[in-house]
Write a protein that holds these residues in place. Structure first.
Motif, mmCIF file in Angstrom:
data_model
loop_
_atom_site.group_PDB
_atom_site.id
_atom_site.type_symbol
_atom_site.label_atom_id
_atom_site.label_comp_id
_atom_site.label_asym_id
_atom_site.label_seq_id
_atom_site.Cartn_x
_atom_site.Cartn_y
_atom_site.Cartn_z
ATOM 1 N N SER A 140 0.818 -1.218 0.000
ATOM 2 C CA SER A 140 0.000 0.000 0.000
ATOM 3 C C SER A 140 0.850 1.265 0.000
ATOM 4 N N PHE A 141 2.130 1.125 0.339
ATOM 5 C CA PHE A 141 3.033 2.268 0.336
ATOM 6 C C PHE A 141 3.599 2.550 -1.052
ATOM 7 N N GLY A 142 3.192 1.758 -2.023
ATOM 8 C CA GLY A 142 3.783 1.832 -3.365
ATOM 9 C C GLY A 142 3.697 3.192 -4.017
ATOM 10 N N SER A 143 2.646 3.942 -3.758
ATOM 11 C CA SER A 143 2.485 5.247 -4.397
ATOM 12 C C SER A 143 3.474 6.278 -3.859
ATOM 13 N N HIS A 144 4.130 5.961 -2.749
ATOM 14 C CA HIS A 144 5.154 6.843 -2.171
ATOM 15 C C HIS A 144 6.501 6.111 -2.102
ATOM 16 N N TRP A 145 6.772 5.317 -3.126
ATOM 17 C CA TRP A 145 7.924 4.410 -3.056
ATOM 18 C C TRP A 145 9.277 5.110 -2.883
ATOM 19 N N PRO A 146 9.579 6.229 -3.547
ATOM 20 C CA PRO A 146 10.873 6.894 -3.299
ATOM 21 C C PRO A 146 11.062 7.276 -1.828
ATOM 22 N N LEU A 147 9.996 7.748 -1.178
ATOM 23 C CA LEU A 147 10.107 8.070 0.239
ATOM 24 C C LEU A 147 10.353 6.809 1.058
ATOM 25 N N VAL A 148 9.682 5.712 0.675
ATOM 26 C CA VAL A 148 9.903 4.428 1.351
ATOM 27 C C VAL A 148 11.365 4.005 1.200
ATOM 28 N N VAL A 149 11.894 4.146 -0.014
ATOM 29 C CA VAL A 149 13.291 3.773 -0.267
ATOM 30 C C VAL A 149 14.230 4.620 0.589
ATOM 31 N N ALA A 150 13.951 5.918 0.682
ATOM 32 C CA ALA A 150 14.778 6.804 1.509
ATOM 33 C C ALA A 150 14.767 6.350 2.964
ATOM 34 N N ILE A 206 13.394 20.230 -4.151
ATOM 35 C CA ILE A 206 14.188 21.002 -5.108
ATOM 36 C C ILE A 206 14.482 20.216 -6.380
ATOM 37 N N SER A 207 14.936 18.974 -6.241
ATOM 38 C CA SER A 207 15.301 18.213 -7.432
ATOM 39 C C SER A 207 14.111 17.587 -8.140
ATOM 40 N N GLY A 208 12.942 17.596 -7.497
ATOM 41 C CA GLY A 208 11.730 17.167 -8.192
ATOM 42 C C GLY A 208 11.477 15.666 -8.201
ATOM 43 N N VAL A 209 12.176 14.933 -7.328
ATOM 44 C CA VAL A 209 11.894 13.486 -7.233
ATOM 45 C C VAL A 209 10.490 13.334 -6.644
ATOM 46 N N PRO A 210 9.623 12.579 -7.311
ATOM 47 C CA PRO A 210 8.231 12.458 -6.816
ATOM 48 C C PRO A 210 8.162 11.671 -5.523
ATOM 49 N N LEU A 211 7.298 12.120 -4.617
ATOM 50 C CA LEU A 211 7.069 11.398 -3.367
ATOM 51 C C LEU A 211 6.254 10.128 -3.621
ATOM 52 N N MET A 245 16.137 6.478 -11.796
ATOM 53 C CA MET A 245 16.805 7.650 -11.239
ATOM 54 C C MET A 245 16.121 8.124 -9.956
ATOM 55 N N ASP A 246 14.781 8.062 -9.928
ATOM 56 C CA ASP A 246 14.055 8.423 -8.706
ATOM 57 C C ASP A 246 14.513 7.560 -7.532
ATOM 58 N N ILE A 247 14.605 6.263 -7.781
ATOM 59 C CA ILE A 247 15.003 5.320 -6.731
ATOM 60 C C ILE A 247 16.460 5.537 -6.358
ATOM 61 N N ALA A 248 17.308 5.806 -7.356
ATOM 62 C CA ALA A 248 18.733 6.027 -7.097
ATOM 63 C C ALA A 248 18.941 7.223 -6.174
ATOM 64 N N VAL A 249 18.284 8.328 -6.475
ATOM 65 C CA VAL A 249 18.431 9.538 -5.659
ATOM 66 C C VAL A 249 17.912 9.284 -4.244
ATOM 67 N N ALA A 250 16.746 8.657 -4.136
ATOM 68 C CA ALA A 250 16.151 8.406 -2.819
ATOM 69 C C ALA A 250 17.045 7.527 -1.951
ATOM 70 N N SER A 251 17.760 6.600 -2.573
ATOM 71 C CA SER A 251 18.571 5.642 -1.807
ATOM 72 C C SER A 251 19.791 6.277 -1.165
#
Length: 467
Positions: free
Chosen positions: A359-369, A462-467, A404-410
């Protein structure tokens, strides 16, 4: 060979991950409660728990293999795919001896003189100087070099003003955790290799967070500097006071000072730093840091100290510090080797990648962070970025996010990664400053929360990575 964690049954994999977490937790509890010293905890906790799980004979290894994993963690084993810490230990040996030699020869005397004249006994200026120097030197991407340079330059000042070494240790590690994200640093290089993202674009996206985090470190320096100014006041250091600091620092071996060779030593050190930073790029060949410092030490000993008796004095003077650090790094190798060899590292990575609710999938970059915080603390950078991150990336792609979204978040977890017992050079920092490991981890983590938040603001706002 040993089956991969993902190949084990889910209950077995989860149990193995729990045992791995038990090792990490056991180590942290022992050192924070001071029930056992770090060396004892690093060696005995994984050996005991690893042996117990091996006796169960259901995880693909036996108790008799635990010593083999421990040795592999120290000296590497290609068959087990475990990279040992021997290379790091050898590098630290030569690096500590090299910078110790430069300290005795007087390379840092002009730097300390300049700092003392500039700060004029003001703890606030000392803290700001520490932060700026640590951020600048950390550009080389090597924590050991940063520690040696910053401590050599700043510790005499801290001693003279009776300032807290804890502040130096905290500001240094936070600065290094930020600059370690440059492309030649460990985590970013592994992210690029794992996800095949563009190096330049990744750097452009993480730079805003790095800048904000650097500003936060300067704010920490101001906060701690003001606290120290209130505690100690501003000392009006005269020219005689400054000379006394230098004399006190070198009074034991004043005959080892080589003021006439300061420019030669500076040039040699600059060449070493340039090779460390730019090795493998442009016209500079890629050379292991251990060999760079070994060659540098050989040249420095020959030029500065012609007589074998003086060379022996240098080695004896700084060899004890080197042995203490190597002692701890090899113990960390045992810790890491058992986690990797038993598959506990892989199992913990698998658990991190699969335990997050869909259920957290829609905010996956934040989850990865968020996952990268415990991920990069309990696992090595290799294990997390090369083993766990690809799995997290596949989930992200299925949710519509880019690699790239996942890379930055990690990268966010690097705010706390250098507090991990798996990071070798922190034992050098703790040895030089003399601070307690458990207290240092707590203090650094407290301020590291701000670094983590600055990373998040940089990447999402700032960099625009989607939440």
């Amino acid at each position: 060979g040993r089956p991969r964690a993902g190949a084990l049954g889910r209950p077995s994999c989860q149990t193995l991950a729990i045992f791995g977490l038990l090792i990490v937790t056991g180590f942290m509890v022992l050192i924070m409660t001071k029930k056992a010293p770090p060396f004892t905890s690093l060696v005995l906790v994984p050996l005991v728990i690893g042996t117990v799980t091996g006796l169960m004979s259901q995880y693909g290894y036996t108790a008799l293999e635990i010593p083999k994993f421990a040795i592999a963690g120290m000296i590497s084993n290609a068959d087990l795919k475990i990279n040992g810490v021997a290379g790091t230990a050898i590098m630290l040996l030569f690096a500590i001896l090299y910078f110790g030699l430069m300290l005795s020869a007087g390379l840092f005397t002009p730097v300390v003189n300049f700092i003392l004249r500039t700060i004029k006994g003001d703890p606030l200026k000392v803290m700001l100087g520490t932060a700026l120097l640590a951020l600048a030197v950390s550009v080389d991407g090597d924590g050991s070099t940063t520690t040696l340079v910053v401590c050599s330059a700043m510790m005499p000042v801290y001693r003279k003003l009776n300032m807290k070494m804890m502040d130096l240790a905290v500001v240094l590690i936070l600065s290094n955790s930020i600059m370690n994200l440059l492309p030649w640093g460990g985590p970013t290089a592994r992210i690029i290799a794992a996800l095949k993202v563009d190096e330049g674009e990744l750097l452009r996206l993480i730079i805003p967070g790095m800048i904000l985090a650097s500003i936060w470190v300067l704010i920490i320096a101001v906060i701690r500097g003001l606290a120290e100014r209130k505690r100690l006041g501003i000392q009006n250091l005269s020219k005689e006071d400054i000379e006394a600091v230098i004399a006190e620092q070198y009074q034991e071996d004043a005959d080892l000072a080589r003021p006439k060779l300061v420019w030669f030593n500076f040039l040699l050190t600059a060449i070493i730093m340039i090779q460390l930073i730019f090795g493998g790029t442009w016209i500079f060949p890629k050379v292991h840091a251990a060999l760079i410092f070994a060659v540098g030490l050989a040249i420095a000993l020959t030029v500065n100290y012609h007589h074998p008796a003086d060379q022996r004095r240098i080695i004896e003077k700084y060899g004890s510090s080197a042995v203490q650090v190597i002692f701890m790094v090899l113990a960390a190798g045992v810790f890491m080797g058992i986690l990797a060899g038993t598959g506990m590292s892989e199992a913990m990575g698998y658990a991190l990648a699969t335990w997050v609710p869909e259920s957290f999938g829609s905010h996956w970059p934040l989850v990865v962070a968020l996952v990268s915080v415990p991920g990069t603390f309990v696992l090595s950078n290799d294990a997390f970025y090369l083993g766990v991150l690809p799995v997290l990336n596949q989930v992200g792609i299925q949710q519509g996010f880019s690699a790239m979204d996942i890379a930055v978040a990690s990268t966010a977890g690097q705010a706390f990664h250098l507090l991990s017992p798996l990071v070798g050079f922190i034992y050098l920092l703790l040895n030089l400053t003399g601070v307690d490991m458990g207290r240092w981890q707590i203090q650094s983590a407290k301020w590291g929360i701000g670094v983590f938040l600055m990373f998040l603001v940089g990447m999402f706002a700032i960099s625009g990575v989607p939440l």
